[in-house]
Design a protein around this motif. Structure first.
Motif, mmCIF file in Angstrom:
data_model
loop_
_atom_site.group_PDB
_atom_site.id
_atom_site.type_symbol
_atom_site.label_atom_id
_atom_site.label_comp_id
_atom_site.label_asym_id
_atom_site.label_seq_id
_atom_site.Cartn_x
_atom_site.Cartn_y
_atom_site.Cartn_z
ATOM 1 N N SER A 1 30.643 10.503 21.659
ATOM 2 C CA SER A 1 31.284 10.688 20.357
ATOM 3 C C SER A 1 31.065 9.466 19.473
ATOM 4 N N TYR A 2 31.082 8.291 20.088
ATOM 5 C CA TYR A 2 30.825 7.056 19.345
ATOM 6 C C TYR A 2 29.433 7.088 18.715
ATOM 7 N N ASN A 3 28.433 7.510 19.480
ATOM 8 C CA ASN A 3 27.066 7.586 18.954
ATOM 9 C C ASN A 3 26.954 8.615 17.832
ATOM 10 N N ASN A 4 27.696 9.714 17.949
ATOM 11 C CA ASN A 4 27.685 10.715 16.878
ATOM 12 C C ASN A 4 28.251 10.134 15.581
ATOM 13 N N VAL A 5 29.309 9.348 15.708
ATOM 14 C CA VAL A 5 29.895 8.715 14.526
ATOM 15 C C VAL A 5 28.916 7.706 13.922
ATOM 16 N N ILE A 6 28.224 6.953 14.777
ATOM 17 C CA ILE A 6 27.241 5.976 14.301
ATOM 18 C C ILE A 6 26.139 6.673 13.510
ATOM 19 N N ASN A 7 25.647 7.802 14.018
ATOM 20 C CA ASN A 7 24.600 8.544 13.314
ATOM 21 C C ASN A 7 25.094 9.056 11.962
ATOM 22 N N THR A 8 26.331 9.519 11.922
ATOM 23 C CA THR A 8 26.905 9.992 10.659
ATOM 24 C C THR A 8 27.032 8.849 9.661
ATOM 25 N N LEU A 9 27.504 7.698 10.140
ATOM 26 C CA LEU A 9 27.633 6.531 9.265
ATOM 27 C C LEU A 9 26.269 6.058 8.768
ATOM 28 N N LEU A 10 25.247 6.170 9.617
ATOM 29 C CA LEU A 10 23.899 5.765 9.219
ATOM 30 C C LEU A 10 23.383 6.634 8.082
ATOM 31 N N LEU A 11 23.588 7.947 8.191
ATOM 32 C CA LEU A 11 23.149 8.855 7.130
ATOM 33 C C LEU A 11 23.897 8.581 5.823
ATOM 34 N N CYS A 12 25.201 8.368 5.928
ATOM 35 C CA CYS A 12 25.997 8.089 4.728
ATOM 36 C C CYS A 12 25.575 6.773 4.081
ATOM 37 N N SER A 13 25.325 5.755 4.908
ATOM 38 C CA SER A 13 24.904 4.459 4.373
ATOM 39 C C SER A 13 23.552 4.566 3.684
ATOM 40 N N LYS A 14 22.662 5.367 4.260
ATOM 41 C CA LYS A 14 21.341 5.561 3.665
ATOM 42 C C LYS A 14 21.448 6.246 2.308
ATOM 43 N N GLU A 15 22.294 7.272 2.223
ATOM 44 C CA GLU A 15 22.480 7.980 0.960
ATOM 45 C C GLU A 15 23.057 7.057 -0.112
ATOM 46 N N VAL A 16 24.043 6.255 0.272
ATOM 47 C CA VAL A 16 24.663 5.336 -0.687
ATOM 48 C C VAL A 16 23.660 4.287 -1.150
ATOM 49 N N ALA A 17 22.851 3.760 -0.213
ATOM 50 C CA ALA A 17 21.863 2.737 -0.569
ATOM 51 C C ALA A 17 20.808 3.293 -1.515
ATOM 52 N N GLU A 18 20.306 4.502 -1.230
ATOM 53 C CA GLU A 18 19.290 5.104 -2.092
ATOM 54 C C GLU A 18 19.847 5.402 -3.481
ATOM 55 N N ALA A 19 21.066 5.909 -3.539
ATOM 56 C CA ALA A 19 21.681 6.194 -4.836
ATOM 57 C C ALA A 19 21.896 4.910 -5.628
ATOM 58 N N SER A 20 22.287 3.841 -4.942
ATOM 59 C CA SER A 20 22.510 2.564 -5.616
ATOM 60 C C SER A 20 21.207 2.006 -6.183
ATOM 61 N N MET A 21 20.119 2.103 -5.406
ATOM 62 C CA MET A 21 18.823 1.604 -5.883
ATOM 63 C C MET A 21 18.299 2.436 -7.047
ATOM 64 N N GLN A 22 18.510 3.747 -6.999
ATOM 65 C CA GLN A 22 18.079 4.602 -8.108
ATOM 66 C C GLN A 22 18.856 4.277 -9.383
ATOM 67 N N ASN A 23 20.144 4.061 -9.249
ATOM 68 C CA ASN A 23 20.956 3.705 -10.419
ATOM 69 C C ASN A 23 20.527 2.362 -10.998
ATOM 70 N N ALA A 24 20.195 1.412 -10.113
ATOM 71 C CA ALA A 24 19.746 0.103 -10.583
ATOM 72 C C ALA A 24 18.415 0.220 -11.323
ATOM 73 N N ALA A 25 17.506 1.065 -10.804
ATOM 74 C CA ALA A 25 16.212 1.251 -11.457
ATOM 75 C C ALA A 25 16.378 1.916 -12.823
ATOM 76 N N LEU A 26 17.228 2.935 -12.908
ATOM 77 C CA LEU A 26 17.469 3.603 -14.187
ATOM 78 C C LEU A 26 18.101 2.656 -15.202
ATOM 79 N N GLU A 27 18.996 1.808 -14.729
ATOM 80 C CA GLU A 27 19.632 0.844 -15.624
ATOM 81 C C GLU A 27 18.611 -0.153 -16.160
ATOM 82 N N GLU A 28 17.676 -0.580 -15.299
ATOM 83 C CA GLU A 28 16.645 -1.525 -15.730
ATOM 84 C C GLU A 28 15.709 -0.883 -16.749
#
Length: 207
Positions: free
Chosen positions: A168-195
């Motif tokens: 169950s711990y590994n399942n949570v880690i995988n879920t957190l990894l996907l969420c972190s990836k989505e947040v990071a990509e969205a943040s970089m896209q917003n930064a690029a659009l702002e620039e």
């Protein structure tokens, strides 16, 4: 032998003079002057008004958030002061099942046997089958660089129930990894659009 020679050590060097640090009279005056300055200054009055020894913080935000409590103390007090809403009889509070830091509690009336159950944590996902407290615990430990073994040690030291199983711990880690990836990509896209908006150009150089 004169006084100068007698004051010298066997090594031929003069002894270091002792610095005057005050006596019982001068120290008393110094303490008194400090108290006077604290009483007369605005900052001193603020310091005296603060209860620096108190570690309790008033909280009037309602029932949100998590708390740690001793189960025996909590159960005993609830059973002593609470009563059945239907008949006014005494109640019993028990813990039915445990999964990690998530528990299911039941309250039953001794008189009319009315029974209700509740969890100590919100439930996540569409099926509402994932206790938030377990996912939050995994996330908190990963934030400080610790894993499942550290969670087990922490729970043992704190007299908590064991954490979720490693699967169950590994399942949570995988879920957190996907969420972190989505947040990071969205943040970089917003930064690029702002620039692009600020420079009015799509030629972006990353330095």
């Amino acid at each position: 032998m004169n006084s100068t020679e007698s004051a010298k050590r066997s090594s031929g060097k003069r002894p270091n003079k002792r610095k005057f640090t005050g006596n019982m009279y001068t120290r008393g005056k110094a303490v008194h002057s400090v108290h006077e300055s604290l009483n007369n200054s605005a900052s001193g009055k603020k310091i005296q008004l603060q209860d620096v020894d108190s570690s309790f913080i008033e909280n009037n935000d309602g029932f949100d958030g998590y708390r740690v409590f001793d189960k025996n103390v909590m159960f005993t007090n609830i059973q002593n002061f609470a009563s059945c809403k239907k008949c006014g009889g005494d109640i019993t509070l028990t813990e039915q099942c445990v999964r990690g830091l998530s528990s299911v509690f039941s309250i039953q009336c001794k008189n009319c046997n009315d029974l209700c159950s509740f969890r100590n944590s919100k439930m996540l996902s569409e099926r509402k089958n994932i206790p938030e407290i377990n996912r939050r615990f995994v996330y908190a430990m990963r934030t400080i660089g610790q894993g499942h073994a550290a969670m087990t040690t922490f729970c043992g030291v704190m007299d908590f129930p064991p954490p979720v199983a490693e699967k169950s711990y590994n399942n949570v880690i995988n879920t957190l990894l996907l969420c972190s990836k989505e947040v990071a990509e969205a943040s970089m896209q917003n930064a690029a659009l702002e620039e692009v908006t600020l420079t009015n150009s799509s030629d972006i150089i990353i330095s």
